[in-house]
Design an enzyme around this catalytic site. Structure first.
Site, short mmCIF file in Angstrom:
data_model
loop_
_atom_site.label_atom_id
_atom_site.label_comp_id
_atom_site.label_asym_id
_atom_site.label_seq_id
_atom_site.Cartn_x
_atom_site.Cartn_y
_atom_site.Cartn_z
N TYR A 1 -12.62 -1.51 -3.86
CA TYR A 1 -13.11 -0.28 -3.25
C TYR A 1 -14.23 0.31 -4.09
CZ TYR A 1 -9.26 0.30 0.15
OH TYR A 1 -8.40 0.17 1.20
N ARG B 1 -15.75 3.57 6.37
CA ARG B 1 -15.39 2.17 6.62
C ARG B 1 -15.04 1.99 8.09
NH1 ARG B 1 -10.10 -0.67 3.70
NH2 ARG B 1 -9.78 -2.42 5.17
N ASP C 1 -20.83 -3.43 4.49
CA ASP C 1 -19.39 -3.67 4.45
C ASP C 1 -19.10 -5.09 3.98
OD1 ASP C 1 -16.71 -3.11 4.74
OD2 ASP C 1 -16.78 -2.71 6.89
N ASP D 1 0.80 -1.22 0.00
CA ASP D 1 0.00 0.00 0.00
C ASP D 1 0.83 1.27 0.00
OD1 ASP D 1 -2.48 -1.21 -0.06
OD2 ASP D 1 -2.68 -1.29 2.11
N ARG D 2 1.89 1.30 0.82
CA ARG D 2 2.61 2.56 1.06
C ARG D 2 4.07 2.41 0.64
NH1 ARG D 2 -0.45 1.30 5.19
NH2 ARG D 2 1.25 0.63 6.56
#
Length: 450
Positions: free
Chosen positions: A383, A274, A305, A132-133
């Protein structure tokens, strides 16, 4: 003519030509000298010029302030708006490896924003992009519906978490980058850095991964800092021309807000978020332009969700059954009713559907009156988030609700070295619509994966 006469004739001709050339040079010198004398005696006299000079001026598009005071348009279903097919195209074309795409519209256009991995599909640098990062991630944008290629995309910010929106004058972008224990959000307005926000809990500062919301020249965003699986800290920011003018921290014990999908409605902002801690229904926060806020959970027994339990009895607080983990999503509030977007699968990010629950914002039963298929349960989704088309764009007298769905491909569910996604989007209409499946459709693995 004998040779001597030829020599004399040629010499005479050369002499004449030389004399003429000398006279021309003398005349040129005299002309320059006279011109210099005239300029010296008359220094303020304008000199005529026959040069043609072209002046290019960039015509700025007319700007307006997006009021955001209208209510959501009444709708009966969802019409497909865009599909970029970026993974299919990327098997042979130059397409970025991306995730977290979202759409935002100005009064003139809609653009797809996305977080790249600093790599192209079917290339060696796509290896390991499930992460992700990283320092290679950047926020970029392209016209809605186009594949995110290097040739059609615009750099916006260095970021592994982001948001963007248009106030009617310029684009505001928010890009978060840096280490987990000290990330900084960089705010840009019209492409120029205008402000920064430092992580206040030093625990992965993160924001919406969808558009911020603008009302009367002010834009609003929600950020989270703190654990992803227990109580964290949540702040609303009011931003004007790229500068934070006000912020408030939510007093929200036992709530968990991440990756909020926000939209303006009648001059106020509603965000549906979320809960990654303990809720299989979605938390919401609504606030006015002074940041006076209300909080809650969507009460419906139609849970939004994933993962989640089967539909049943809902709660206006967190529904804890299968409540851990989650996925970014959205809903649209219409009075006591709610349009809920969700994966078809209760356990994975696959399939997608839109459900209209006419009393689901405030009541806990699981009855609903409309369902529209978007993605079949056998195809991957991911998403999803909301965006709005303002009256200044559509010519309507209301705010048109729209949403996008990310179609994730690759790792961790498929045998590739990369993770990326394409996207589709829909807008609400009060006319005929159809349910179907609009999947990503790429055939995997790619050459690089073999």
């Amino acid at each position: 003519m004998n040779p001597n006469q030829k020599i004399i004739t040629i010499g005479s001709i050369c002499m004449v030509v030389g004399i003429i050339s000398l006279m021309l040079q003398i005349g040129n010198i005299i002309s320059v000298w006279v011109s210099h004398i005239i300029q010296t005696w008359h220094p303020n006299q304008p000199e005529p010029c026959n040069q043609s000079i072209n002046f290019y001026t960039e015509q700025a598009a007319a700007s307006v302030t997006l009021a955001g005071n209208s209510s959501l348009c009444p709708i009966s279903g969802w019409a497909i708006y865009s599909k970029d097919n970026s993974i299919r195209i990327g098997s042979k074309g130059d397409v970025f490896v991306i995730r977290e795409p979202f759409i935002s519209c100005s009064h003139l256009e809609c653009r797809t924003f996305f977080l790249t991995q600093g790599a192209l599909l079917n290339d060696k640098h796509s290896n390991g992009t499930v992460k992700d990062r990283s320092p290679y991630r950047t926020l970029m944008s392209c016209p809605v519906g186009e594949a995110p290629s290097p040739y059609k995309s615009r750099f916006e910010s260095v970021a592994w978490s982001a948001s963007a929106c248009h106030d009617g004058i310029s684009w505001l972008t928010i890009g978060i980058s840096g280490p987990d224990n000290g990330a900084v959000a960089v705010l840009k307005y019209n492409g120029i850095i205008t402000d920064t926000i430092k992580s206040w809990r030093n625990n992965i500062l993160r924001t919406q991964e969808s558009e911020c919301a603008c009302v009367n020249g002010s834009c609003f965003t929600v950020m989270t800092d703190g654990p992803s699986n227990e109580q964290a800290s949540y702040k609303i920011f009011k931003i004007e021309k790229g500068r934070v003018v006000k912020s408030v921290e939510l007093n929200a014990p036992n709530y968990h807000y991440e990756e909020c999908s926000c939209y303006p409605d009648a001059g106020e902002i509603t965000c549906v978020c979320r809960d990654n801690w303990h809720g299989s229904n979605r938390p919401w926060v609504s606030f006015n332009q002074n940041l006076e806020y209300q909080i809650g959970y969507i009460c419906s027994g139609v849970f939004g969700d994933s993962p989640r339990p089967n539909d049943g009895t809902g709660s206006c607080g967190p529904v804890s059954l299968n409540g851990a983990y989650g996925v970014k999503g959205f809903s649209f509030k219409y009075g006591n009713g709610v349009w809920i977007g969700r994966t078809k699968s209760t356990s994975s990010r696959s399939g997608f559907e839109m459900i209209w629950d006419p009393n689901g914002w405030t009541e806990t039963d699981s009855s609903f009156s409309l369902k529209q298929d978007i993605i079949a349960i056998t195809d991957w989704s991911g998403y999803s988030g909301s965006f709005i088309q303002h009256p200044e764009l559509t010519g309507l007298n209301c705010m048109r609700p729209c949403f996008w769905v990310e179609l994730i491909r690759g790792r961790p569910k498929e045998k590739t070295i990369w993770t990326s996604g394409s996207s589709i989007s829909f807008c609400g209409v009060n006319s005929d619509t159809v349910g179907w499946s609009w999947p990503d459709g790429a055939e995997l693995p790619f050459t690089i994966d073999k």
